[in-house]
Design a protein around this motif. Structure first.
Motif, PDB file in Angstrom:
ATOM      1  N   GLN A 182       0.822  -1.198   0.000  1.00 48.07           N
ATOM      2  CA  GLN A 182       0.000   0.000   0.000  1.00 48.07           C
ATOM      3  C   GLN A 182       0.861   1.255   0.000  1.00 48.07           C
ATOM      4  OE1 GLN A 182      -2.483  -0.538   3.428  1.00 48.07           O
ATOM      5  NE2 GLN A 182      -4.086  -1.578   2.267  1.00 48.07           N
ATOM      6  N   TYR A 183       1.983   1.218   0.703  1.00 47.87           N
ATOM      7  CA  TYR A 183       2.873   2.371   0.754  1.00 47.87           C
ATOM      8  C   TYR A 183       3.480   2.645  -0.622  1.00 47.87           C
ATOM      9  CZ  TYR A 183       6.408   5.600   2.442  1.00 47.87           C
ATOM     10  OH  TYR A 183       7.174   6.703   2.643  1.00 47.87           O
ATOM     11  N   ILE A 184       3.942   1.600  -1.300  1.00 50.00           N
ATOM     12  CA  ILE A 184       4.532   1.752  -2.628  1.00 50.00           C
ATOM     13  C   ILE A 184       3.487   2.213  -3.632  1.00 50.00           C
ATOM     14  CG2 ILE A 184       5.553   0.450  -4.546  1.00 50.00           C
ATOM     15  CD1 ILE A 184       7.038  -1.196  -2.381  1.00 50.00           C
ATOM     16  N   ALA A 185       2.247   1.698  -3.509  1.00 46.60           N
ATOM     17  CA  ALA A 185       1.174   2.081  -4.424  1.00 46.60           C
ATOM     18  C   ALA A 185       0.656   3.492  -4.161  1.00 46.60           C
ATOM     19  CB  ALA A 185       0.028   1.078  -4.326  1.00 46.60           C
ATOM     20  N   GLY A 186       1.028   4.083  -3.024  1.00 45.01           N
ATOM     21  CA  GLY A 186       0.564   5.430  -2.718  1.00 45.01           C
ATOM     22  C   GLY A 186      -0.731   5.472  -1.940  1.00 45.01           C
ATOM     23  N   ASN A 187      -1.236   4.321  -1.519  1.00 44.50           N
ATOM     24  CA  ASN A 187      -2.469   4.272  -0.737  1.00 44.50           C
ATOM     25  C   ASN A 187      -2.238   4.590   0.731  1.00 44.50           C
ATOM     26  OD1 ASN A 187      -3.906   3.588  -3.017  1.00 44.50           O
ATOM     27  ND2 ASN A 187      -3.634   1.404  -2.674  1.00 44.50           N
ATOM     28  N   PRO A 228      -3.869   9.109   1.710  1.00 46.21           N
ATOM     29  CA  PRO A 228      -3.878  10.378   0.995  1.00 46.21           C
ATOM     30  C   PRO A 228      -5.298  10.924   0.886  1.00 46.21           C
ATOM     31  CG  PRO A 228      -2.643   8.723  -0.217  1.00 46.21           C
ATOM     32  CD  PRO A 228      -3.305   8.025   0.919  1.00 46.21           C
ATOM     33  N   SER A 229      -5.429  12.216   0.726  1.00 49.13           N
ATOM     34  CA  SER A 229      -6.767  12.801   0.600  1.00 49.13           C
ATOM     35  C   SER A 229      -7.485  12.166  -0.581  1.00 49.13           C
ATOM     36  CB  SER A 229      -6.671  14.307   0.416  1.00 49.13           C
ATOM     37  OG  SER A 229      -5.887  14.603  -0.728  1.00 49.13           O
ATOM     38  N   GLY A 230      -8.761  11.953  -0.403  1.00 50.99           N
ATOM     39  CA  GLY A 230      -9.560  11.262  -1.406  1.00 50.99           C
ATOM     40  C   GLY A 230      -9.777   9.798  -1.107  1.00 50.99           C
ATOM     41  N   HIS A 231      -9.024   9.247  -0.154  1.00 50.07           N
ATOM     42  CA  HIS A 231      -9.198   7.866   0.265  1.00 50.07           C
ATOM     43  C   HIS A 231      -9.820   7.877   1.652  1.00 50.07           C
ATOM     44  CE1 HIS A 231      -5.978   7.122  -2.711  1.00 50.07           C
ATOM     45  NE2 HIS A 231      -6.717   6.050  -2.945  1.00 50.07           N
ATOM     46  N   ALA A 232     -10.926   7.183   1.806  1.00 52.49           N
ATOM     47  CA  ALA A 232     -11.553   7.085   3.123  1.00 52.49           C
ATOM     48  C   ALA A 232     -10.768   6.084   3.970  1.00 52.49           C
ATOM     49  CB  ALA A 232     -13.000   6.640   2.994  1.00 52.49           C
ATOM     50  N   ARG A 233     -10.644   6.362   5.273  1.00 58.37           N
ATOM     51  CA  ARG A 233      -9.957   5.430   6.168  1.00 58.37           C
ATOM     52  C   ARG A 233     -10.758   4.146   6.295  1.00 58.37           C
ATOM     53  NH1 ARG A 233      -5.685   5.347   9.686  1.00 58.37           N
ATOM     54  NH2 ARG A 233      -5.177   7.535   9.542  1.00 58.37           N
TER      55      ARG A 233
END
Length: 116
Positions: free
Chosen positions: A26-31, A106-111
């Motif tokens: 997830q970190y590498i994908a930017g999530n 990142p903004s745009g992704h709900a927790r």
């Protein structure tokens, strides 16, 4: 006292292995991204929690194999590694707590994703 943690151990072990697999992806994908980039205490604790959980996850099967090699019915050996097995769920929860505060989406992704 150790019975309940030992009963949930396989589920917690699988959840920890899955989490250790997905965090870097997830970190590498930017999530996921670090909550405070740079060398901060929060970043250090997050990295330490990841490495600590990874070390614990590797050490437990090694201890179990050693115990089996000494004899599967050797009660003294199993009582020696019993506390390490019983405390693993607490270590997993502590690592998850650290990940919760150490990473942010990142903004745009709900927790939490809501369906329906």
């Amino acid at each position: 006292m150790f019975l309940i943690p030992l009963l949930v151990f396989p589920f917690i072990f699988a959840a920890a292995a899955y989490r250790l697999y997905t965090v870097p992806r997830q970190y590498i994908a930017g999530n996921l991204r670090l909550a405070r980039p740079g060398l901060t205490l929060r970043t250090s604790l997050t990295a330490g929690a990841y490495l600590g959980l990874l070390a614990y996850l590797v050490a437990l099967p090694v201890l179990a194999v050693k115990a089996l090699a000494l004899g599967p019915l050797n009660l003294e050996t199993w009582l020696g590694i019993g506390p390490a097995l019983a405390v693993f769920p607490v270590a997993y929860i502590a690592a998850e707590w650290t990940f919760y505060y150490g990473f942010q989406r990142p903004s745009g992704h709900a927790r939490h994703s809501h369906t329906g």
